[in-house]
Design an enzyme around this catalytic site. Structure first.
Site, PDB file in Angstrom:
ATOM      1  N   GLY A 231      15.495 110.419 -95.438  1.00 26.30           N
ATOM      2  CA  GLY A 231      15.167 111.382 -96.489  1.00 26.30           C
ATOM      3  C   GLY A 231      13.771 111.970 -96.431  1.00 26.30           C
ATOM      4  O   GLY A 231      13.458 112.875 -97.199  1.00 26.30           O
ATOM      5  N   GLU A 273      15.425 104.345 -92.284  1.00 30.49           N
ATOM      6  CA  GLU A 273      16.512 104.889 -91.442  1.00 30.49           C
ATOM      7  C   GLU A 273      16.260 106.375 -91.268  1.00 30.49           C
ATOM      8  O   GLU A 273      17.142 107.190 -91.514  1.00 30.49           O
ATOM      9  CB  GLU A 273      17.863 104.766 -92.163  1.00 30.49           C
ATOM     10  CG  GLU A 273      18.431 103.398 -92.258  1.00 30.49           C
ATOM     11  CD  GLU A 273      19.691 103.367 -93.116  1.00 30.49           C
ATOM     12  OE1 GLU A 273      20.096 104.394 -93.697  1.00 30.49           O
ATOM     13  OE2 GLU A 273      20.276 102.279 -93.215  1.00 30.49           O
ATOM     14  N   GLY A 275      15.739 109.996 -89.646  1.00 30.37           N
ATOM     15  CA  GLY A 275      16.143 110.783 -88.500  1.00 30.37           C
ATOM     16  C   GLY A 275      15.267 112.017 -88.408  1.00 30.37           C
ATOM     17  O   GLY A 275      14.490 112.204 -87.465  1.00 30.37           O
ATOM     18  N   ARG A 276      15.363 112.841 -89.443  1.00 28.96           N
ATOM     19  CA  ARG A 276      14.699 114.160 -89.448  1.00 28.96           C
ATOM     20  C   ARG A 276      13.218 114.147 -89.052  1.00 28.96           C
ATOM     21  O   ARG A 276      12.821 114.906 -88.166  1.00 28.96           O
ATOM     22  CB  ARG A 276      14.878 114.795 -90.833  1.00 28.96           C
ATOM     23  CG  ARG A 276      14.542 116.282 -90.884  1.00 28.96           C
ATOM     24  CD  ARG A 276      14.608 116.810 -92.326  1.00 28.96           C
ATOM     25  NE  ARG A 276      15.804 116.377 -93.004  1.00 28.96           N
ATOM     26  CZ  ARG A 276      16.953 117.053 -93.044  1.00 28.96           C
ATOM     27  NH1 ARG A 276      17.036 118.228 -92.456  1.00 28.96           N
ATOM     28  NH2 ARG A 276      17.987 116.569 -93.699  1.00 28.96           N
ATOM     29  N   ARG A 311      22.476 124.703 -89.750  1.00 29.42           N
ATOM     30  CA  ARG A 311      21.722 124.565 -90.999  1.00 29.42           C
ATOM     31  C   ARG A 311      21.454 125.892 -91.726  1.00 29.42           C
ATOM     32  O   ARG A 311      21.666 125.964 -92.936  1.00 29.42           O
ATOM     33  CB  ARG A 311      20.409 123.799 -90.774  1.00 29.42           C
ATOM     34  CG  ARG A 311      20.632 122.362 -90.272  1.00 29.42           C
ATOM     35  CD  ARG A 311      19.346 121.561 -90.235  1.00 29.42           C
ATOM     36  NE  ARG A 311      18.901 121.208 -91.561  1.00 29.42           N
ATOM     37  CZ  ARG A 311      17.937 121.808 -92.223  1.00 29.42           C
ATOM     38  NH1 ARG A 311      17.250 122.770 -91.661  1.00 29.42           N
ATOM     39  NH2 ARG A 311      17.647 121.443 -93.443  1.00 29.42           N
ATOM     40  N   TYR A 315      23.295 125.794 -95.263  1.00 35.25           N
ATOM     41  CA  TYR A 315      22.470 125.531 -96.447  1.00 35.25           C
ATOM     42  C   TYR A 315      21.547 126.690 -96.784  1.00 35.25           C
ATOM     43  O   TYR A 315      20.717 126.558 -97.680  1.00 35.25           O
ATOM     44  CB  TYR A 315      21.517 124.350 -96.222  1.00 35.25           C
ATOM     45  CG  TYR A 315      22.080 123.050 -95.720  1.00 35.25           C
ATOM     46  CD1 TYR A 315      22.998 122.325 -96.479  1.00 35.25           C
ATOM     47  CD2 TYR A 315      21.631 122.497 -94.522  1.00 35.25           C
ATOM     48  CE1 TYR A 315      23.461 121.089 -96.031  1.00 35.25           C
ATOM     49  CE2 TYR A 315      22.087 121.267 -94.083  1.00 35.25           C
ATOM     50  CZ  TYR A 315      23.000 120.571 -94.831  1.00 35.25           C
ATOM     51  OH  TYR A 315      23.437 119.358 -94.402  1.00 35.25           O
ATOM     52  N   CYS A 342      32.425 135.044 -86.275  1.00 31.64           N
ATOM     53  CA  CYS A 342      33.031 136.011 -87.189  1.00 31.64           C
ATOM     54  C   CYS A 342      32.874 135.531 -88.625  1.00 31.64           C
ATOM     55  O   CYS A 342      33.857 135.378 -89.360  1.00 31.64           O
ATOM     56  CB  CYS A 342      34.499 136.217 -86.839  1.00 31.64           C
ATOM     57  SG  CYS A 342      34.711 136.723 -85.128  1.00 31.64           S
ATOM     58  N   GLU A 343      31.646 135.195 -88.966  1.00 28.63           N
ATOM     59  CA  GLU A 343      31.289 134.765 -90.316  1.00 28.63           C
ATOM     60  C   GLU A 343      29.942 135.392 -90.608  1.00 28.63           C
ATOM     61  O   GLU A 343      29.014 135.240 -89.809  1.00 28.63           O
ATOM     62  CB  GLU A 343      31.131 133.228 -90.381  1.00 28.63           C
ATOM     63  CG  GLU A 343      32.413 132.439 -90.209  1.00 28.63           C
ATOM     64  CD  GLU A 343      33.304 132.495 -91.442  1.00 28.63           C
ATOM     65  OE1 GLU A 343      32.796 132.822 -92.550  1.00 28.63           O
ATOM     66  OE2 GLU A 343      34.504 132.221 -91.283  1.00 28.63           O
TER      67      GLU A 343
HETATM   68  C1  LIG Z   1      21.521 110.975 -93.003  1.00 27.23           C
HETATM   69  C2  LIG Z   1      21.121 109.577 -93.256  1.00 27.23           C
HETATM   70  C3  LIG Z   1      19.901 109.083 -92.803  1.00 27.23           C
HETATM   71  C4  LIG Z   1      18.885 109.945 -92.097  1.00 27.23           C
HETATM   72  O1  LIG Z   1      18.444 110.978 -92.876  1.00 27.23           O
HETATM   73  P1  LIG Z   1      17.258 111.941 -92.372  1.00 27.23           P
HETATM   74  O2  LIG Z   1      17.166 112.968 -93.427  1.00 27.23           O
HETATM   75  O3  LIG Z   1      17.669 112.486 -91.058  1.00 27.23           O
HETATM   76  O4  LIG Z   1      16.038 111.101 -92.234  1.00 27.23           O
HETATM   77  C5  LIG Z   1      19.618 107.756 -93.005  1.00 27.23           C
HETATM   78  N1  LIG Z   1      20.485 106.936 -93.632  1.00 27.23           N
HETATM   79  C6  LIG Z   1      21.671 107.369 -94.088  1.00 27.23           C
HETATM   80  C7  LIG Z   1      22.580 106.421 -94.750  1.00 27.23           C
HETATM   81  C8  LIG Z   1      22.032 108.698 -93.916  1.00 27.23           C
HETATM   82  O5  LIG Z   1      23.207 109.139 -94.387  1.00 27.23           O
END
Ligand SMILES: *Cc1c(COP(=O)(O)O)cnc(C)c1O
Length: 422
Positions: A231, A273, A275-276, A311, A315, A342-343
């Site tokens: 997040g 956890e 990612g982004r 994205r 969004y 085609c969107e």
């Molecule tokens: C999507 C997700 C993440 C990673 O979110 P980021 O925004 O990419 O950091 C971590 N944990 C869970 C359970 C997720 O669904």
């Protein structure tokens, strides 16, 4: 002018485009490593810290292998993601299985591999027990704080989110598992996505620390790690400020000293956890302008589409666009930069001020290193582009090839078509 950077100069990018064809994603290994080290250093102030990289953000084994070498584990939510992490060298308790609506066989696989299972609902205790024959020694639960926590725009209000257990269920879940012989426990939540307010994460940590202390007091359950989920946002738009890892780590450490230490829960491991923020700013989608079109608006048509990067279309997300070799040119035109789907939502940029673009120009779409290629799809029979890696020695390697027509047809049975009478 833009504050965004790109690791190749115009000649280097043209050479890569000629060699590999466009469009493509390119990731910067050095920048990913340096960022992962900053992240790990900031959160190294806890007795134990782990980043489980959210595989869904950038599911490429080369990227995962780089992150593993920097100490990261993986956060997976499906069987293929579990296998991908394993192939990249992430194994056992370095893999967190935070899934939801999970089929039995995926729990069986994760358990067999000794991965950490994170349950999304109280009913999944019985489901897991039946699937495995007995509960594993270590279990984690995903907490949904409901109205106790304000949501954010991308993930919505916690009480409207499908994830996790309620506060009441959390106490019952740990009690039941303890009685069934589970020995080790983790506690998890994820209540935001792409959040840039650093204090939001401090509040989340306080919420989990307080709950961990309550679980010890009320149920005699000792939580051994708290997983703050993902997040952490990235500054997609010019002028936005990146989350300061050190500030967040230090404020969470203060909450740890205030809540966890007096509760007798020290040492408690802290995990993310994310990612982004780990790969997002260090990956770019490179696409060539094919057409210009002047009707009621001015359009630049490129060879990538929403099938490569969803994205903006999905969004309305903002991604900075720069034109290779025209970084310092005046942004005196206004374009919609569009793909070939085609969107009408297939637009990388809408009414964006850009320098004059002519067919043949290379456009760089920034901050595409997470939830980029990963969210690609095949609608309109669009073939998704490949991925390149800029190594620390300056060389460029292909880490995923482009899709071909055969890939698109791979699930169809043309051999049987002749015998199919109509
Ligand atoms: C999507 C997700 C993440 C990673 O979110 P980021 O925004 O990419 O950091 C971590 N944990 C869970 C359970 C997720 O669904």
């Amino acid at each position: 002018m833009t504050e965004k950077t790109f690791p190749l100069n115009h000649e280097q990018l043209e050479a890569a485009a000629r060699r590999f064809g466009t469009p493509f994603y390119i990731y910067d290994e050095r920048a990913i490593r340096e960022n992962m080290r900053r992240f790990t250093k900031a959160f190294g102030i806890f007795p134990s810290f782990k980043e489980y990289f959210a595989v869904k953000a950038c599911p490429n084994p080369y990227i995962l292998k780089i992150l593993a070498s920097e100490g990261a584990g993986a956060d997976c939510s499906s069987l293929p993601e579990l296998i991908l992490a394993e192939k990249a060298g992430m194994s056992g308790e370095n893999v967190m299985f935070t899934s939801n609506e999970t089929p039995e066989k995926e729990y069986i696989y994760a358990n067999l591999k000794g991965n950490v299972i994170n349950l999304d609902d109280i009913s999944h205790i019985a489901y897991l027990e039946k699937a495995l024959g007995a509960l594993p020694e270590l279990l984690c639960f995903r907490y949904n704080p409901g109205p106790l926590k304000e949501g954010n725009a991308l993930i919505g209000k916690p009480e409207e989110a499908k994830y996790g257990l309620t506060r009441e269920q959390i106490f019952e879940a740990y009690r039941v598992c303890k009685n069934k012989g589970v020995k080790r426990f983790g506690l998890h939540t994820m209540v935001a996505s792409n959040e840039l307010n650093p204090d939001y994460f401090v509040e989340t940590a306080e919420l989990l620390f307080t709950l961990a202390a309550e679980l010890k007091r009320k149920e005699g359950v000792r939580i051994e790690f708290v997983d703050l989920g993902g997040g952490i946002g990235i500054p997609y738009r010019p002028g936005q400020k990146a989350v300061d890892y050190e500030y967040v780590a230090q404020r969470i450490r203060a909450a740890y000293d205030e809540i966890i230490v007096p509760a007798g829960l020290d040492p408690l491991a802290v995990a993310w956890e994310c990612g982004r923020p780990i790969t997002g700013p260090y990956g770019w989608l490179v696409t060539r302008a094919l057409h210009e079109k002047h009707i009621y608006r001015d359009y630049v048509g490129v060879d990538a589409s929403m099938a490569d990067l969803m994205r903006p279309g999905m969004y309305g997300a903002y991604h900075e666009v720069t034109v290779s070799g025209k970084e310092n040119a005046a942004r005196d035109r206004v374009y919609d930069v569009v793909g070939s789907l085609c969107e009408n939502c297939d637009k990388f940029a809408v009414q964006r001020e850009l320098p004059e673009i002519v067919p043949g120009d290379l456009l760089i779409i920034h901050d595409a290193g997470a939830h980029g290629r990963a969210m690609g799809f095949n609608y309109n029979a669009k073939l998704r582009c490949g991925e390149l890696l800029l190594r620390t020695d300056g060389s460029i390697v292909q880490i995923r090839r482009n899709e071909t027509v055969d890939d698109y047809f791979a699930t169809l049975d043309f051999a049987g078509l002749g015998a199919f009478t109509v």
